[in-house]
Motif scaffolding. Sequence first.
Motif, PDB file in Angstrom:
ATOM      1  N   ASP A  99       0.810  -1.211   0.000  1.00  0.00           N
ATOM      2  CA  ASP A  99       0.000   0.000   0.000  1.00  0.00           C
ATOM      3  C   ASP A  99       0.852   1.273   0.000  1.00  0.00           C
ATOM      4  O   ASP A  99       0.331   2.374  -0.025  1.00  0.00           O
ATOM      5  CB  ASP A  99      -0.948  -0.006   1.214  1.00  0.00           C
ATOM      6  CG  ASP A  99      -2.045   1.019   1.091  1.00  0.00           C
ATOM      7  OD1 ASP A  99      -2.653   1.122   0.008  1.00  0.00           O
ATOM      8  OD2 ASP A  99      -2.281   1.743   2.075  1.00  0.00           O
ATOM      9  N   VAL A 100       2.163   1.125   0.054  1.00  0.00           N
ATOM     10  CA  VAL A 100       3.051   2.292   0.073  1.00  0.00           C
ATOM     11  C   VAL A 100       3.403   2.657  -1.367  1.00  0.00           C
ATOM     12  O   VAL A 100       3.949   1.824  -2.099  1.00  0.00           O
ATOM     13  CB  VAL A 100       4.322   2.013   0.900  1.00  0.00           C
ATOM     14  CG1 VAL A 100       5.222   3.240   0.912  1.00  0.00           C
ATOM     15  CG2 VAL A 100       3.954   1.600   2.316  1.00  0.00           C
ATOM     16  N   PRO A 101       3.095   3.890  -1.787  1.00  0.00           N
ATOM     17  CA  PRO A 101       3.345   4.276  -3.191  1.00  0.00           C
ATOM     18  C   PRO A 101       4.810   4.126  -3.583  1.00  0.00           C
ATOM     19  O   PRO A 101       5.708   4.535  -2.852  1.00  0.00           O
ATOM     20  CB  PRO A 101       2.947   5.755  -3.230  1.00  0.00           C
ATOM     21  CG  PRO A 101       2.109   5.989  -2.025  1.00  0.00           C
ATOM     22  CD  PRO A 101       2.547   4.983  -0.996  1.00  0.00           C
ATOM     23  N   GLY A 102       5.035   3.511  -4.734  1.00  0.00           N
ATOM     24  CA  GLY A 102       6.380   3.418  -5.286  1.00  0.00           C
ATOM     25  C   GLY A 102       7.316   2.468  -4.570  1.00  0.00           C
ATOM     26  O   GLY A 102       8.524   2.535  -4.761  1.00  0.00           O
ATOM     27  N   THR A 103       6.781   1.577  -3.745  1.00  0.00           N
ATOM     28  CA  THR A 103       7.631   0.698  -2.962  1.00  0.00           C
ATOM     29  C   THR A 103       7.678  -0.698  -3.566  1.00  0.00           C
ATOM     30  O   THR A 103       6.652  -1.326  -3.788  1.00  0.00           O
ATOM     31  CB  THR A 103       7.128   0.606  -1.500  1.00  0.00           C
ATOM     32  OG1 THR A 103       7.132   1.915  -0.946  1.00  0.00           O
ATOM     33  CG2 THR A 103       8.002  -0.301  -0.670  1.00  0.00           C
ATOM     34  N   VAL A 104       8.891  -1.160  -3.860  1.00  0.00           N
ATOM     35  CA  VAL A 104       9.122  -2.537  -4.282  1.00  0.00           C
ATOM     36  C   VAL A 104      10.071  -3.129  -3.252  1.00  0.00           C
ATOM     37  O   VAL A 104      11.161  -2.602  -3.033  1.00  0.00           O
ATOM     38  CB  VAL A 104       9.757  -2.611  -5.694  1.00  0.00           C
ATOM     39  CG1 VAL A 104      10.102  -4.049  -6.058  1.00  0.00           C
ATOM     40  CG2 VAL A 104       8.838  -1.990  -6.728  1.00  0.00           C
ATOM     41  N   ILE A 105       9.648  -4.188  -2.607  1.00  0.00           N
ATOM     42  CA  ILE A 105      10.478  -4.841  -1.603  1.00  0.00           C
ATOM     43  C   ILE A 105      11.438  -5.793  -2.305  1.00  0.00           C
ATOM     44  O   ILE A 105      11.015  -6.668  -3.060  1.00  0.00           O
ATOM     45  CB  ILE A 105       9.614  -5.637  -0.596  1.00  0.00           C
ATOM     46  CG1 ILE A 105       8.578  -4.722   0.066  1.00  0.00           C
ATOM     47  CG2 ILE A 105      10.483  -6.338   0.439  1.00  0.00           C
ATOM     48  CD1 ILE A 105       9.164  -3.576   0.835  1.00  0.00           C
ATOM     49  N   PHE A 106      12.731  -5.603  -2.070  1.00  0.00           N
ATOM     50  CA  PHE A 106      13.724  -6.502  -2.656  1.00  0.00           C
ATOM     51  C   PHE A 106      13.872  -7.700  -1.718  1.00  0.00           C
ATOM     52  O   PHE A 106      14.657  -7.700  -0.777  1.00  0.00           O
ATOM     53  CB  PHE A 106      15.060  -5.794  -2.872  1.00  0.00           C
ATOM     54  CG  PHE A 106      16.023  -6.622  -3.672  1.00  0.00           C
ATOM     55  CD1 PHE A 106      15.890  -6.733  -5.043  1.00  0.00           C
ATOM     56  CD2 PHE A 106      17.049  -7.312  -3.050  1.00  0.00           C
ATOM     57  CE1 PHE A 106      16.758  -7.517  -5.794  1.00  0.00           C
ATOM     58  CE2 PHE A 106      17.930  -8.091  -3.782  1.00  0.00           C
ATOM     59  CZ  PHE A 106      17.782  -8.192  -5.156  1.00  0.00           C
ATOM     60  N   ASP A 107      13.066  -8.703  -1.993  1.00  0.00           N
ATOM     61  CA  ASP A 107      13.057  -9.916  -1.185  1.00  0.00           C
ATOM     62  C   ASP A 107      13.627 -11.080  -2.006  1.00  0.00           C
ATOM     63  O   ASP A 107      14.181 -10.870  -3.092  1.00  0.00           O
ATOM     64  CB  ASP A 107      11.643 -10.214  -0.690  1.00  0.00           C
ATOM     65  CG  ASP A 107      10.635 -10.403  -1.819  1.00  0.00           C
ATOM     66  OD1 ASP A 107      11.028 -10.406  -3.005  1.00  0.00           O
ATOM     67  OD2 ASP A 107       9.441 -10.561  -1.515  1.00  0.00           O
TER      68      ASP A 107
END
Length: 130
Positions: free
Chosen positions: A10-18
């Motif tokens: 839900d955070v704009p522009g956030t991609v989690i590098f997992d």
Amino acid sequence: MKDYNEAFNDVPGTVIFDATQSRLGFHLNQFCMSLMKEENREAFKADEKAYLQKHPMTDEQRDAVIARDFNRMIALGGNIYFLAKIGATDGHSFQKLASLMTGVPEEEYRDMMLAGGRSPEGNRSKSENR
């Protein structure tokens, strides 16, 4: 309870590098690491498309590199610390890359960061902007 990474959707522009993103971008990030060697930077600059064909990336990843679409590269598994090597090969600072990725002129971006960063208002959650 939500999955840890799901909480960030839900955070704009956030991609989690997992781990998933790491697997997706493995070859893209390996290409970036190859740019640490001068001879590889020269080969890339001489013929980008030919050099990229040496790396088993997806066509979409190659197209994003050619277009220097760093946001797309991140979505396709790129890690910003690896992608910065493309920017450095092009003669750009990390500050310049951040400016390009946010669409904010470099001086304005620098001033914003020196003043403490962007406001959290409107940037915490997509649901805030509805």
